[in-house]
Design a protein around this motif. Sequence first.
Motif, mmCIF file in Angstrom:
data_model
loop_
_atom_site.group_PDB
_atom_site.id
_atom_site.type_symbol
_atom_site.label_atom_id
_atom_site.label_comp_id
_atom_site.label_asym_id
_atom_site.label_seq_id
_atom_site.Cartn_x
_atom_site.Cartn_y
_atom_site.Cartn_z
ATOM 1 N N ALA A 178 0.791 -1.225 0.000
ATOM 2 C CA ALA A 178 0.000 0.000 0.000
ATOM 3 C C ALA A 178 0.827 1.281 0.000
ATOM 4 N N GLY A 179 2.074 1.219 0.494
ATOM 5 C CA GLY A 179 2.880 2.419 0.645
ATOM 6 C C GLY A 179 3.058 3.234 -0.624
ATOM 7 N N PRO A 180 3.450 2.621 -1.744
ATOM 8 C CA PRO A 180 3.630 3.418 -2.962
ATOM 9 C C PRO A 180 2.368 4.139 -3.411
ATOM 10 N N GLY A 181 1.221 3.489 -3.286
ATOM 11 C CA GLY A 181 -0.025 4.144 -3.672
ATOM 12 C C GLY A 181 -0.343 5.339 -2.796
ATOM 13 N N ILE A 182 -0.075 5.215 -1.491
ATOM 14 C CA ILE A 182 -0.320 6.332 -0.570
ATOM 15 C C ILE A 182 0.613 7.497 -0.893
ATOM 16 N N ALA A 183 1.900 7.168 -1.143
ATOM 17 C CA ALA A 183 2.855 8.224 -1.483
ATOM 18 C C ALA A 183 2.472 8.917 -2.782
ATOM 19 N N ALA A 184 2.018 8.150 -3.766
ATOM 20 C CA ALA A 184 1.603 8.742 -5.037
ATOM 21 C C ALA A 184 0.424 9.685 -4.845
ATOM 22 N N PRO A 196 18.142 -6.826 -2.177
ATOM 23 C CA PRO A 196 16.799 -6.247 -2.088
ATOM 24 C C PRO A 196 15.726 -7.309 -2.319
ATOM 25 N N HIS A 197 14.565 -7.114 -1.702
ATOM 26 C CA HIS A 197 13.428 -8.026 -1.841
ATOM 27 C C HIS A 197 12.383 -7.379 -2.747
ATOM 28 N N THR A 198 12.026 -8.052 -3.820
ATOM 29 C CA THR A 198 10.988 -7.525 -4.700
ATOM 30 C C THR A 198 9.620 -7.996 -4.216
ATOM 31 N N GLY A 199 8.599 -7.813 -5.038
ATOM 32 C CA GLY A 199 7.222 -8.165 -4.695
ATOM 33 C C GLY A 199 6.280 -7.169 -5.317
ATOM 34 N N GLY A 200 5.016 -7.501 -5.342
ATOM 35 C CA GLY A 200 4.047 -6.636 -5.997
ATOM 36 C C GLY A 200 3.584 -5.486 -5.123
ATOM 37 N N THR A 201 3.156 -4.420 -5.771
ATOM 38 C CA THR A 201 2.525 -3.298 -5.078
ATOM 39 C C THR A 201 1.218 -2.971 -5.786
ATOM 40 N N ASN A 202 0.441 -2.084 -5.189
ATOM 41 C CA ASN A 202 -0.872 -1.747 -5.746
ATOM 42 C C ASN A 202 -1.071 -0.235 -5.739
ATOM 43 N N PHE A 203 -1.606 0.258 -6.835
ATOM 44 C CA PHE A 203 -1.984 1.665 -6.910
ATOM 45 C C PHE A 203 -3.502 1.746 -7.045
ATOM 46 N N PRO A 204 -4.166 2.468 -6.136
ATOM 47 C CA PRO A 204 -5.627 2.557 -6.196
ATOM 48 C C PRO A 204 -6.100 3.129 -7.523
ATOM 49 N N GLN A 205 -7.315 2.782 -7.876
ATOM 50 C CA GLN A 205 -7.893 3.304 -9.114
ATOM 51 C C GLN A 205 -7.892 4.827 -9.084
ATOM 52 N N GLY A 206 -7.439 5.420 -10.184
ATOM 53 C CA GLY A 206 -7.381 6.865 -10.279
ATOM 54 C C GLY A 206 -6.065 7.474 -9.827
ATOM 55 N N LYS A 265 -2.114 7.586 -10.467
ATOM 56 C CA LYS A 265 -1.107 7.214 -11.454
ATOM 57 C C LYS A 265 0.084 6.552 -10.772
ATOM 58 N N PRO A 266 0.496 5.366 -11.249
ATOM 59 C CA PRO A 266 1.649 4.689 -10.637
ATOM 60 C C PRO A 266 2.906 5.542 -10.725
ATOM 61 N N ILE A 267 3.670 5.548 -9.657
ATOM 62 C CA ILE A 267 4.961 6.223 -9.620
ATOM 63 C C ILE A 267 6.054 5.180 -9.494
ATOM 64 N N PRO A 268 7.295 5.508 -9.870
ATOM 65 C CA PRO A 268 8.389 4.555 -9.706
ATOM 66 C C PRO A 268 8.488 4.112 -8.240
ATOM 67 N N ALA A 269 8.549 2.795 -8.022
ATOM 68 C CA ALA A 269 8.543 2.249 -6.670
ATOM 69 C C ALA A 269 9.564 1.124 -6.571
ATOM 70 N N GLY A 270 10.518 1.278 -5.655
ATOM 71 C CA GLY A 270 11.565 0.269 -5.493
ATOM 72 C C GLY A 270 11.805 -0.057 -4.036
ATOM 73 N N ALA A 271 12.514 -1.153 -3.810
ATOM 74 C CA ALA A 271 12.907 -1.566 -2.460
ATOM 75 C C ALA A 271 14.420 -1.671 -2.416
ATOM 76 N N VAL A 272 15.012 -1.141 -1.330
ATOM 77 C CA VAL A 272 16.453 -1.271 -1.146
ATOM 78 C C VAL A 272 16.736 -2.322 -0.091
ATOM 79 N N SER A 273 17.946 -2.841 -0.095
ATOM 80 C CA SER A 273 18.341 -3.856 0.874
ATOM 81 C C SER A 273 18.286 -3.294 2.284
ATOM 82 N N ASN A 274 18.212 -4.176 3.264
ATOM 83 C CA ASN A 274 18.132 -3.718 4.651
ATOM 84 C C ASN A 274 19.357 -2.926 5.106
#
Length: 454
Positions: free
Chosen positions: A174-180, A200-210, A212-221
Amino acid sequence: MKCAQNGTMSPAPARGLTVLSLAMLAALSPVAAHAAPDSTAWDLLAGLTSEVGPRLAGSEGEARARVWAEARLKALGFSKVAIEPFPIRGYVRGKDEASMTTPIPFKLAVTALGYSGTTPDKGIEGEVVYFQTLDALKAAPAGSLTGKIAFIDHAMKRSQDGSGYGPYGQVRRAGPGIAAAKGAAGVVIRSIGTDSHRNPHTGGTNFPQGIKPIPAGAVSNPDADLIARIARSGKPIRLNLTLTGKTVDGLPSGNVIGDLPGRDPSLPPILLGCHLDSWDLGTGAIDDAAGCAIITAAALKAQEGGATLRTIRVLWAGSEEIGGFGGKAYADKHGEPHALAMESDFGAGKVWRVQFNMGDKALTDRIAVALSPMGIVRGSGKADGGTDVEPVIEKQKLAVVDLNQDGTYYFDLHHTPDDTLDKVDPADLAQNVAAWTEVLKIVANEAGPITAAP
């Protein structure tokens, strides 16, 4: 991968295994070979990771995996083996790079999240706004991140049952969608994992309808630790972020199914699920080639001495990682009655607990007693299956058995380049097969109704 139980390894994982079969393993390690005398699970796991490799949903690798799986299931004696195709909205990885430019120059270990927005080829650069938790990001004023790059911290903690993945994973989901929604130009998160390696650990993210997706990445711990230390010092941070992957509609995916026919075809079958796809940074050994190996080997071992009363069906689902599409496609296509569903999607660590959603206490007692000599305890929680079988469970209100694996160290490897064959202990893999076999010998030979708890 499901939220709480999505892949694991044992507390003392095997290291440096380069074998492709237990026959070869025996020559190198007689003790390990003796601990895992049945080669079916290991050969399936080694074959899928070594002959196919990474299997990103919608990719050519996943397509090759379906062909490979169909051939293997047929060779093992399964009937009605079929590839069941469906289209997906997938993610095609591009170039993943990130660097701190201020206050020190430092190249970060980064991976794009599935469904990330796309940067220009030269990347984007911006001031970093640090958020210690997801709740802190939620509290940020609207528009306060315009033109900036949000960094979300919130370090995951170890647990045997993997339960931290649900709440901590919300940073990624949810974080990337909230930031967007608050105007950010990009977002970087601490990887959802428990290791201290620069993976780094990948995985899916979600952007709520309406939104616009922004670049979203994960860095290593370790890189997240560095960013957090600098942020706490009060020094301004700037990052350059380049993530050129794209979301693409209409990519090909599919499930692979196969049956071991029961003696009474009028009885609803037992459904065993796993997922064939994987993320692309490693070879998907624990997530989820191990699960497919476990359920398939156990289904075959349950037939020793003769066919079970009920048909056992295996579902090697496609596109779980990117949205659980395989489980939904199976439930939509297969309206015929099922009796019970189980899933293995939490790696290959030892099974330590069994949980049920069954209406017949006598049947659950029989299973618990059969598993007790293996050190497997009965839990008080309600079994829910997993992502690949949940849709059909919900549609048909099926009984469920969950065999919970030790997840203490699973999230060191989950969705990283380290998800490779050498992390699987053959003896732990064999213990999984043995536990599954005990359950199947009971439920697949039950003549009476098998129902969910009321």
